[in-house]
Scaffold this active site. Structure first.
Site, mmCIF file in Angstrom:
data_model
loop_
_atom_site.group_PDB
_atom_site.id
_atom_site.type_symbol
_atom_site.label_atom_id
_atom_site.label_comp_id
_atom_site.label_asym_id
_atom_site.label_seq_id
_atom_site.Cartn_x
_atom_site.Cartn_y
_atom_site.Cartn_z
ATOM 1 N N ASP A 47 0.828 -1.199 0.000
ATOM 2 C CA ASP A 47 0.000 0.000 0.000
ATOM 3 C C ASP A 47 0.863 1.251 0.000
ATOM 4 O O ASP A 47 0.549 2.241 -0.653
ATOM 5 C CB ASP A 47 -0.912 0.022 1.233
ATOM 6 C CG ASP A 47 -2.042 -0.992 1.094
ATOM 7 O OD1 ASP A 47 -2.049 -1.734 0.084
ATOM 8 O OD2 ASP A 47 -2.901 -1.051 2.004
ATOM 9 N N ASP A 51 0.942 4.260 -2.591
ATOM 10 C CA ASP A 51 0.723 5.647 -2.166
ATOM 11 C C ASP A 51 1.780 6.585 -2.709
ATOM 12 O O ASP A 51 1.485 7.705 -3.123
ATOM 13 C CB ASP A 51 0.759 5.737 -0.632
ATOM 14 C CG ASP A 51 -0.629 5.573 -0.065
ATOM 15 O OD1 ASP A 51 -1.574 5.492 -0.878
ATOM 16 O OD2 ASP A 51 -0.751 5.510 1.171
ATOM 17 N N SER A 96 -34.956 -5.792 -18.047
ATOM 18 C CA SER A 96 -34.763 -6.516 -16.795
ATOM 19 C C SER A 96 -34.943 -8.003 -17.088
ATOM 20 O O SER A 96 -35.123 -8.395 -18.230
ATOM 21 C CB SER A 96 -35.714 -6.017 -15.721
ATOM 22 O OG SER A 96 -37.023 -6.178 -16.149
ATOM 23 N N GLU A 127 -24.439 -17.164 -13.499
ATOM 24 C CA GLU A 127 -23.798 -16.122 -12.682
ATOM 25 C C GLU A 127 -24.648 -15.865 -11.447
ATOM 26 O O GLU A 127 -25.846 -16.102 -11.469
ATOM 27 C CB GLU A 127 -23.768 -14.785 -13.454
ATOM 28 C CG GLU A 127 -22.809 -14.743 -14.589
ATOM 29 C CD GLU A 127 -23.041 -13.529 -15.475
ATOM 30 O OE1 GLU A 127 -23.835 -12.636 -15.109
ATOM 31 O OE2 GLU A 127 -22.426 -13.488 -16.549
ATOM 32 N N LYS A 129 -26.924 -13.585 -9.183
ATOM 33 C CA LYS A 129 -27.728 -12.395 -9.462
ATOM 34 C C LYS A 129 -27.469 -11.394 -8.343
ATOM 35 O O LYS A 129 -27.910 -11.574 -7.213
ATOM 36 C CB LYS A 129 -29.207 -12.738 -9.551
ATOM 37 C CG LYS A 129 -30.027 -11.509 -9.923
ATOM 38 C CD LYS A 129 -31.453 -11.855 -10.270
ATOM 39 C CE LYS A 129 -32.212 -10.614 -10.667
ATOM 40 N NZ LYS A 129 -32.267 -9.613 -9.595
ATOM 41 N N ARG A 150 -30.101 2.685 -14.239
ATOM 42 C CA ARG A 150 -31.039 2.012 -15.133
ATOM 43 C C ARG A 150 -32.291 2.853 -15.382
ATOM 44 O O ARG A 150 -32.824 2.869 -16.476
ATOM 45 C CB ARG A 150 -31.453 0.645 -14.570
ATOM 46 C CG ARG A 150 -32.148 -0.210 -15.609
ATOM 47 C CD ARG A 150 -32.480 -1.584 -15.076
ATOM 48 N NE ARG A 150 -33.880 -1.663 -14.703
ATOM 49 C CZ ARG A 150 -34.881 -1.919 -15.535
ATOM 50 N NH1 ARG A 150 -34.647 -2.155 -16.789
ATOM 51 N NH2 ARG A 150 -36.118 -1.950 -15.116
ATOM 52 N N LYS A 305 -28.129 -17.538 -18.601
ATOM 53 C CA LYS A 305 -28.176 -16.840 -19.896
ATOM 54 C C LYS A 305 -27.669 -17.755 -20.987
ATOM 55 O O LYS A 305 -26.683 -18.468 -20.786
ATOM 56 C CB LYS A 305 -27.243 -15.629 -19.899
ATOM 57 C CG LYS A 305 -27.459 -14.635 -18.830
ATOM 58 C CD LYS A 305 -26.451 -13.491 -18.983
ATOM 59 C CE LYS A 305 -26.245 -12.837 -17.635
ATOM 60 N NZ LYS A 305 -25.273 -11.752 -17.670
ATOM 61 N N CYS A 423 -59.448 7.732 11.340
ATOM 62 C CA CYS A 423 -58.064 7.852 10.884
ATOM 63 C C CYS A 423 -57.203 8.253 12.073
ATOM 64 O O CYS A 423 -57.524 9.222 12.762
ATOM 65 C CB CYS A 423 -57.964 8.898 9.773
ATOM 66 S SG CYS A 423 -56.260 9.394 9.429
ATOM 67 N N CYS A 426 -56.200 12.124 11.557
ATOM 68 C CA CYS A 426 -57.121 13.270 11.530
ATOM 69 C C CYS A 426 -58.479 12.964 12.142
ATOM 70 O O CYS A 426 -59.303 13.856 12.295
ATOM 71 C CB CYS A 426 -57.295 13.781 10.106
ATOM 72 S SG CYS A 426 -58.176 12.624 9.054
HETATM 73 S S1 IVH Z 1 -28.062 -9.993 -17.037
HETATM 74 C C1 IVH Z 1 -31.177 -8.111 -20.178
HETATM 75 N N1 IVH Z 1 -26.688 -10.744 -14.989
HETATM 76 O O1 IVH Z 1 -30.802 -7.992 -12.136
HETATM 77 C C2 IVH Z 1 -30.722 -8.722 -18.939
HETATM 78 N N2 IVH Z 1 -28.370 -9.124 -14.641
HETATM 79 O O2 IVH Z 1 -33.991 -7.691 -13.528
HETATM 80 C C3 IVH Z 1 -29.294 -8.478 -18.689
HETATM 81 N N3 IVH Z 1 -28.522 -8.326 -12.336
HETATM 82 O O3 IVH Z 1 -31.294 -4.910 -12.668
HETATM 83 C C4 IVH Z 1 -29.048 -8.608 -17.270
HETATM 84 N N4 IVH Z 1 -26.918 -9.579 -11.533
HETATM 85 O O4 IVH Z 1 -28.957 -5.468 -13.619
HETATM 86 C C5 IVH Z 1 -27.679 -9.964 -15.415
HETATM 87 N N5 IVH Z 1 -25.338 -11.502 -13.267
HETATM 88 C C6 IVH Z 1 -26.318 -10.712 -13.699
HETATM 89 C C7 IVH Z 1 -27.018 -9.845 -12.837
HETATM 90 C C8 IVH Z 1 -28.043 -9.059 -13.345
HETATM 91 C C9 IVH Z 1 -27.823 -8.665 -11.251
HETATM 92 C C10 IVH Z 1 -29.591 -7.341 -12.309
HETATM 93 C C11 IVH Z 1 -29.811 -6.549 -13.543
HETATM 94 C C12 IVH Z 1 -31.243 -6.074 -13.376
HETATM 95 C C13 IVH Z 1 -31.842 -7.182 -12.603
HETATM 96 C C14 IVH Z 1 -32.698 -8.033 -13.506
#
Ligand code: IVH
Length: 709
Positions: A47, A51, A96, A127, A129, A150, A305, A423, A426
């Protein structure tokens, strides 16, 4: 080889050429160490050695300010604050993901894909999520040019300065392994590691600030700061996982894209695998779910995917999500705790929500002490009572919920909870609307008014600093504000005696409110809290109507001409504006004399058409409607699909129908082709085919016109 400061001449003693040379050597070296440290977790130097390099670069740049560049590693400390975050359109829409909650849904996804492209083409990238906030990062010639949240998928907020402060985001791409494209748009997820999140919250609590609910909220708060120096203090990370658009480089598979991202210097998700069977997907999901609590950051499922990119295009997307990917979600996290008390809270829109106060319990790293019981019907269905033991769950950003009561043998239960007949804020009798119980008192209900004021002053609305929920409550409780408009009458003297105020803070608040007499129309619309209208739609409404009056008078049909407004939304907006109490409150508010900043008109070309609204109808001889529409738009005119009071000209060709009748009824100026050519001869030049040329039949539909801009 790393040299230390004392071998080197002082930065100011160097000629600019010498400094430039040393800087040119230092920056890539620092970038490389950054990458090794942040993206690859494999540092090569200590480090303190790092620096020393960094300080040397800082000193060189300080002595020769003309050599500072936006992609220098020193430029991660934040820049001057902005007034607001600009709306920026994405290079490619950010869709999404469709979700699957069980393996059967994933099986159906797999079967659909196999049917469409055959078993041979099936390889899946798996991957985690990531549960953070999605961002688009755009690089031009390898240099970070912009970063955009987004937003609604089409348009997001520009957060470039903020993202520059995130160490895992390369400011300049590494071209040592993979050539850098001229244009690159990358999708990634901004997130906060759990440990960083905990310490951030700890610091906030010590500073008397409210802690964030979860890492995801903390992330999106940090990302959307107006002052990037604040973002620089927040421990954000970005993991990149998708090439949204790229010029000049072509990939055949997603995994190739991921490898390139990594070579360019991005941190990418861990434990990525490529598989070809459902069983492997299930196993991957199971392994990740089992390890979930041991991970350093929040994930809420795994993403599956299709790896090959060519068939993706053929599979296409729905309006919201691609058909070639799916999120296989985890079970929401659940814990058991006891309900101490149930109370009813009144929200900004008057809905009475029963809320359970819980014995605090940790659910997936976050302490939960209250949970929503949603509404009257849900409460009756679940029959949970004060003192009951309940199972609660927390799913990502969702407010914790009470899932069910846990049966306890032999325990005497308390009385059933009934919604109050007055309520709690009110005292007016609430009304039942479907499953909801609603206080009908609108602005006259203090709880609703407090919520509305806080919303009006909120970050994406008028952004009045110092006017959050607590202050709003204070103003209402003290009788200083009885409706939104009263905000503009609050004086320093009224505030000084109040708890939490001193002269300076009182003056600042009054000034902050006054300053908002001039405000973007879009922000004002957001602030009104119109049902269904968020910042993106508000921006489109402001751009379309160009004034508050035109917006207030718009019919549902006219509202639907606006991008993103459908029938349901147009009715919700109209219903809101037509409510007498809303209309009166709005009249009073507008009587304070707002100076609205309108979205910029398309470049004023000096032509007479700039800012004018045209509708085209009937068969035009000079050109197709499409081509004429484009010509008009290029000269700054708006071309919409239906006639309204705000239409300036109807250009009517042969066989014009209902639009012509409507224009005549409304007194809109109607130009037949000859008159149109006459009026606009100068601008038209030799545009358009000679009279009698054939017409594009697809443009002949006269009943609906085209859907607007
Ligand atoms: S692929 C068109 N891979 O999850 C789809 N999305 O509704 C391409 N997210 O906000 C997205 N991890 O940004 C993909 N490994 C991953 C992800 C991922 C998180 C998010 C994405 C989106 C939501 C999906």
């Amino acid at each position: 080889m790393t040299r230390t400061d004392h071998d080197l001449p002082g930065p100011a003693d160097l000629t600019i050429a010498e400094a430039r040379k040393e800087i040119a050597r230092l920056r890539p070296e620092i970038d490389r160490h950054n990458r090794l440290y942040h993206a690859e977790s494999a540092p090569e130097i200590s480090d303190s050695a790092y620096d020393a390099l960094f300080q040397r670069l800082l000193a060189l740049e300080a002595a020769h300010p003309s050599l500072v560049a936006t992609d220098s590693p020193t430029q991660r400390v934040g820049a001057d604050p902005l007034d607001s975050l600009p709306n920026i359109e994405h290079a490619v829409p950010m869709l999404s993901l469709d979700s699957a909650h069980d393996i059967d849904a994933v099986r159906r996804f797999d079967e659909r894909l196999r049917k469409a492209i055959g078993d041979d083409g099936i390889r899946y990238v798996l991957e985690p999520k990531l549960d953070g906030a999605s961002v688009e990062l755009v690089y031009v010639d390898g240099v970070l040019e912009r970063a955009v949240t987004r937003g609604n998928g089409r348009v997001g907020e520009g957060v470039t300065e903020n993202v520059r402060t995130i160490a895992t985001v390369p400011l300049r791409l590494d071209d040592s392994e993979v050539a850098v494209p001229r244009f690159l748009s990358v999708r990634g997820e901004a997130l906060m590691y759990l440990a960083d999140f905990e310490s951030l919250n700890q610091r906030r609590i010590e500073a008397g600030e409210p802690p964030y609910q979860n890492p995801r909220n903390a992330t999106s708060g940090a990302l959307r700061q107006l002052d990037s120096r604040v973002t620089a203090q927040r421990p954000l990370t970005v993991l990149a996982f998708d090439v949204l658009a790229v010029d000049g480089v072509s990939f055949e598979t997603d995994s190739e894209g991921l490898r390139a991202l990594s070579a360019w210097g991005f941190r990418t998700p861990e434990r990525v695998e490529v598989v070809d069977s459902l069983a492997e997907i299930a196993a991957y999901h199971g392994r990740f779910e089992a390890d979930r609590d041991a991970l350093e950051y929040e994930i809420d499922g795994v993403v599956v995917k299709l790896d090959s990119l060519a068939p993706r295009a053929a599979l296409g997307s729905t309006a919201h999500h691609p058909r070639w990917a799916i999120a296989y979600k985890f079970e929401p996290r659940k814990e058991i705790t006891r309900i101490d008390r149930i109370f009813v809270s009144v929200g900004r829109t008057g809905v009475l929500t029963p809320v359970a106060l819980l014995r605090p319990v940790e659910v997936g790293g976050v302490t939960v002490s209250r949970a929503s019981l949603h509404n009257r019907e849900e409460l009756e269905r679940k029959d949970v009572r004060e003192g009951d033991l309940v199972r609660i769950q927390r799913a990502g950003d969702v407010i914790p919920q009470v899932v069910e009561r846990v049966h306890e043998e032999g325990r005497e239960r308390g009385a059933r909870f009934v919604m109050p007949d007055a309520c709690p804020s009110c005292g007016i009798a609430p009304v039942e609307k479907g499953p909801f119980t609603v206080c009908p008192n609108h602005f006259a209900c203090p709880a609703q008014l407090k919520g509305r004021i806080a919303h009006f002053a909120g970050r994406s609305a008028l952004d009045i600093e110092g006017l959050g929920g607590e202050t709003a409550a204070l103003l209402v409780d003290q009788g200083l504000v009885r409706e939104l408009a009263d905000l503009f009458d609050v004086r320093e003297d009224d505030l000084v005696p109040l708890e939490g105020f001193a002269e300076l803070s009182a003056r600042n608040l009054v000034r902050a409110i006054e300053a908002r007499g001039r405000v973007e129309l879009a922000r004002f619309l957001v602030g009104l809290g119109i049902p269904e209208v968020g910042f993106a739609v508000a921006g489109d409404l402001a751009a379309h109507f160009h004034g508050i009056d035109a917006f207030r008078e718009a019919s549902p049909e006219e509202l639907e001409e606006v991008h993103g407004v459908g029938p349901k939304m147009s009715l919700a907006i109209r219903g809101f504006l037509d409510d007498e109490r809303v209309a009166a409150a709005l009249d009073n508010l507008l009587a304070r004399g707002f100076d609205f900043i309108l979205p910029e008109e398309p470049e004023d070309s000096g032509a007479r058409w700039a800012g004018q609204t045209f509708v085209l109808t009937g068969t035009l001889e000079m050109s197709s409607r499409g081509a004429l529409k484009k010509l008009l738009q290029d000269s700054g005119a708006r071309v919409t699909g239906s006639v309204s009071k705000r239409t300036d000209f109807l250009v009517a060709g042969a066989n014009a129908g209902s639009k012509l009748a409507k224009a005549q009824a409304l007194g809109v100026e109607v130009l037949d082709e000859a008159r149109f050519r006459e009026r606009f001869a100068a601008e038209l030049g030799d545009f358009g085919a000679p009279p009698g040329a054939s017409v594009d039949r697809s443009d002949l539909d006269m009943s609906n016109g085209d859907p607007g801009q």
